[in-house]
Design an enzyme around this catalytic site. Structure first.
Site, PDB file in Angstrom:
ATOM      1  N   ARG A  43       0.883  -1.170   0.000  1.00 16.52           N
ATOM      2  CA  ARG A  43       0.000   0.000   0.000  1.00 16.52           C
ATOM      3  C   ARG A  43       0.915   1.214   0.000  1.00 16.52           C
ATOM      4  NH1 ARG A  43      -2.909   3.116   4.019  1.00 16.52           N
ATOM      5  NH2 ARG A  43      -5.058   3.472   3.343  1.00 16.52           N
ATOM      6  N   SER A 112     -12.744  -3.156  -0.841  1.00 16.12           N
ATOM      7  CA  SER A 112     -12.984  -2.607   0.506  1.00 16.12           C
ATOM      8  C   SER A 112     -14.453  -2.348   0.762  1.00 16.12           C
ATOM      9  CB  SER A 112     -12.271  -1.252   0.659  1.00 16.12           C
ATOM     10  OG  SER A 112     -10.905  -1.377   0.486  1.00 16.12           O
ATOM     11  N   LYS A 141      -4.996   4.915   8.816  1.00 16.82           N
ATOM     12  CA  LYS A 141      -5.756   5.466   7.683  1.00 16.82           C
ATOM     13  C   LYS A 141      -6.404   6.756   8.155  1.00 16.82           C
ATOM     14  CE  LYS A 141      -9.556   4.087   4.597  1.00 16.82           C
ATOM     15  NZ  LYS A 141      -9.075   4.244   3.233  1.00 16.82           N
TER      16      LYS A 141
HETATM   17  N1  TZP Z   1      -8.522   0.398   5.786  1.00 16.58           N
HETATM   18  C1  TZP Z   1      -9.348   0.423   6.816  1.00 16.58           C
HETATM   19  S1  TZP Z   1      -8.517   0.626   8.282  1.00 16.58           S
HETATM   20  C2  TZP Z   1      -7.018   0.658   7.491  1.00 16.58           C
HETATM   21  C3  TZP Z   1      -7.211   0.517   6.137  1.00 16.58           C
HETATM   22  C4  TZP Z   1      -6.169   0.515   5.119  1.00 16.58           C
HETATM   23  C5  TZP Z   1      -5.729   0.836   8.212  1.00 16.58           C
HETATM   24  C6  TZP Z   1      -5.359  -0.342   9.048  1.00 16.58           C
HETATM   25  O1  TZP Z   1      -4.115  -0.157   9.672  1.00 16.58           O
HETATM   26  P1  TZP Z   1      -3.795  -0.703  11.117  1.00 16.58           P
HETATM   27  O2  TZP Z   1      -2.473  -0.065  11.469  1.00 16.58           O
HETATM   28  O3  TZP Z   1      -3.650  -2.190  11.012  1.00 16.58           O
HETATM   29  O4  TZP Z   1      -4.898  -0.263  12.032  1.00 16.58           O
END
Ligand code: TZP
Ligand code: MG
Length: 219
Positions: A43, A112, A141
């Site tokens: 990502r 998603s 995010k």
């Molecule tokens: N999509 C929803 S939450 C997220 C993404 C890309 C981030 C998740 O990151 P983490 O650090 O595992 O909470």
């Protein structure tokens, strides 16, 4: 529409360029694979297309040797050029139907979703799995929606048969609850990338994930 059923490994590490500088992606991917990961997503919201592609080539090389599934986030073009195993699309990325047309039937497409409505729409699309989240609060995010909790996850699980990858605030401590609520897989970014010993961390996470899979009778 026919959908090939793909196995999504129960632990789904994501390398995020906001936490891993481009120069460290090779080492981080190697550490994650040495810890036993069977799938990795790249990502890279902050990287230029060129840098993203360069990193994708690196992750492809390492994953190919070890038979690890490689998924590119957002970018169908980069997935194609780097010969990734698939792409993970958000609600605003290229439509799944067009992505499928470009990628062919064998590549994996993830999509998603953030609520039951989106999950129910998603199962009409030519995709192989959905992600659902955020389950818990996350700092990774910036525009993450309100956390849906494991209750939200279990609601989606009851309505959706395709593999669900839970995401958002998932850690070594809470992952077992998420898997118990019916997630096929748990995606993790910060809990892995901020670890001081990624291979060891992955080994622990994999033991938890595999134990859970066994308890489910190998769902
Ligand atoms: N999509 C929803 S939450 C997220 C993404 C890309 C981030 C998740 O990151 P983490 O650090 O595992 O909470
Ligand atoms: Mg996206």
């Amino acid at each position: 529409m026919t959908r090939s059923r793909v196995f999504i490994p129960p632990l789904y590490p994501i390398i995020d360029s906001s936490l891993t500088p481009a120069a460290d992606i090779e080492k981080t991917a190697t550490d994650i694979i040495n810890g036993g990961a069977r799938i990795i997503q790249l990502r890279a919201k902050g990287l230029s297309s060129r840098e993203f592609l360069k990193s994708a080539f690196i992750v492809r090389r390492i994953t190919k040797d070890r038979d690890v599934i490689f998924i590119v986030n957002d970018r169908v073009d980069i997935a194609l050029i780097a010969n990734a195993d698939g792409v993970h699309l958000g609600q605003d990325d290229l439509p799944a139907k067009e992505a499928r047309r470009l990628l062919g039937s064998k590549k994996i497409i993830g999509y998603s979703t953030h609520n039951l409505r989106e999950a129910l729409e998603a199962i009409k699309l030519p995709i192989n799995y959905i992600s659902f989240g955020p389950i818990f609060p996350t700092k990774t995010k910036e525009d993450a929606q309100t956390p849906k909790g494991i209750k939200g996850l279990s609601e989606v699980r009851k309505s959706v048969g395709i593999p669900i990858v839970a995401i958002g605030g998932i850690t070594e401590t809470n992952m077992v609850h998420v898997l118990k609520q019916g997630a096929d897989s748990v995606a993790m970014i910060s809990d892995i990338l901020t670890s001081s010993d990624i291979p060891k961390k992955l080994k622990r996470l994999n033991i938890i994930a595999k134990d859970r899979l066994m308890a489910e009778g190998g769902r």
